[in-house]
Design a protein around this motif. Sequence first.
Motif, PDB file in Angstrom:
ATOM      1  N   ASN A 225      37.738 -27.313   7.343  1.00  0.00           N
ATOM      2  CA  ASN A 225      36.488 -27.893   6.898  1.00  0.00           C
ATOM      3  C   ASN A 225      35.396 -26.836   7.367  1.00  0.00           C
ATOM      4  O   ASN A 225      34.450 -26.920   6.563  1.00  0.00           O
ATOM      5  N   ASN A 226      35.569 -26.247   8.331  1.00  0.00           N
ATOM      6  CA  ASN A 226      34.651 -25.120   8.474  1.00  0.00           C
ATOM      7  C   ASN A 226      34.380 -24.422   7.531  1.00  0.00           C
ATOM      8  O   ASN A 226      33.534 -23.774   7.169  1.00  0.00           O
TER       9      ASN A 226
ATOM     10  N   TYR B 149      32.981 -25.728   4.543  1.00  0.00           N
ATOM     11  CA  TYR B 149      31.530 -26.115   4.539  1.00  0.00           C
ATOM     12  C   TYR B 149      30.724 -25.070   4.527  1.00  0.00           C
ATOM     13  O   TYR B 149      29.778 -25.101   4.078  1.00  0.00           O
ATOM     14  N   GLU B 150      31.270 -23.955   5.230  1.00  0.00           N
ATOM     15  CA  GLU B 150      30.505 -22.698   5.160  1.00  0.00           C
ATOM     16  C   GLU B 150      30.276 -22.040   3.751  1.00  0.00           C
ATOM     17  O   GLU B 150      29.166 -21.662   3.411  1.00  0.00           O
TER      18      GLU B 150
ATOM     19  N   LEU C 115      30.157 -23.844   1.219  1.00  0.00           N
ATOM     20  CA  LEU C 115      29.270 -24.592   0.420  1.00  0.00           C
ATOM     21  C   LEU C 115      27.845 -24.292   0.793  1.00  0.00           C
ATOM     22  O   LEU C 115      26.985 -24.241   0.102  1.00  0.00           O
ATOM     23  N   LYS C 116      27.718 -24.361   1.912  1.00  0.00           N
ATOM     24  CA  LYS C 116      26.384 -23.731   2.578  1.00  0.00           C
ATOM     25  C   LYS C 116      25.742 -22.397   1.824  1.00  0.00           C
ATOM     26  O   LYS C 116      24.458 -22.397   1.559  1.00  0.00           O
TER      27      LYS C 116
END
Lengths: 143, 183
Positions: free
Chosen positions: B164-165, B168-169, B171-172
Amino acid sequence: MNSSRCAACRHLRRRCPSDCIFSPYFPSHDSKRFRCVHKIYGASNVAKMLQELPADRRAEAADSLYYEAYCRLKDPVYGCVGTITILCQQIHNAQCQLATTQAEIASLSAHSGLQNQYPATPTFNLIDQYDVASANWSDFNLQ
Amino acid sequence: MGGNSPCASCKLLRRRCAKDCIFAPYFPSDDPHKFAIVHKVFGASNISKMLQELQVHQRADAVSSLVYEANARVRDPVYGCVGAISYLQNQVSQLQMQLAVAQAEILCIQMQQQDEPNNYSNINPLLVEADDKSFLFQNNNYNHLMPQYLNFTSSNNDSFSNSNNVIYESLKKESYFGHDMVS
């Protein structure tokens, strides 16, 4: 019996009863998981939320609470709502691109007289804006 | 200013609303439901802590997103916002497929136009295999939105958080924060 305490009871420094609401979902070897949800929701809110669910739904609820808490810790302003925003934008862009592509197909087909040879491409369905809890998107303005 | 009515938070918590109340700018007294729902899900002290850790100009957006998440959680106590993410992820996948089909169709038409005298009438664009669709997407890489991060196991390992990290990164990096979602 300290070693048999779940991560929640270890964090809260209390005895872990045999019917502890947290222990199936916050095992002792993953302390980070409970720390995340505790920081965002608080132990008592998590316990309340889990207790209000049937037992067979609690694992998924604990996972989603962890995911949202994790996102909120990574992005304290938008949390997982930032992910939703990005996905909506991606959908919008993809819809535009699909519309352009289908227009190009129509144009190419018409130009080369191929419209009878190729079946009509199914038109995409305009994907409705996701309406969570019947909230209007206008209620949520990131600007 | 003496005599100001307490904000929705202080009304619900039954306490005096101080001049520098952290909730007052975001939870006006005319909308008691807004605070009630975030209090139910997150708790007033957690909200207060979260807001205090943010700069003032970020707090309004943070409150909006917390209200959104709280509403989603009340509506769907099992999945909350994750249900929305899953739904939107499916939409992205469907659009990817439709786009791939449409782009394959263009290629077929173009091929046919180039080789007009030859008979390619047996080519059905819908059956064109495209094992590597990366050239179709060019700048639109949706791979990082694949739902690996939704495959969280019920409790027992960190792999979920690690994958997820990464996702998610990534995505950011494509953050569209600040854009109005209502078009």
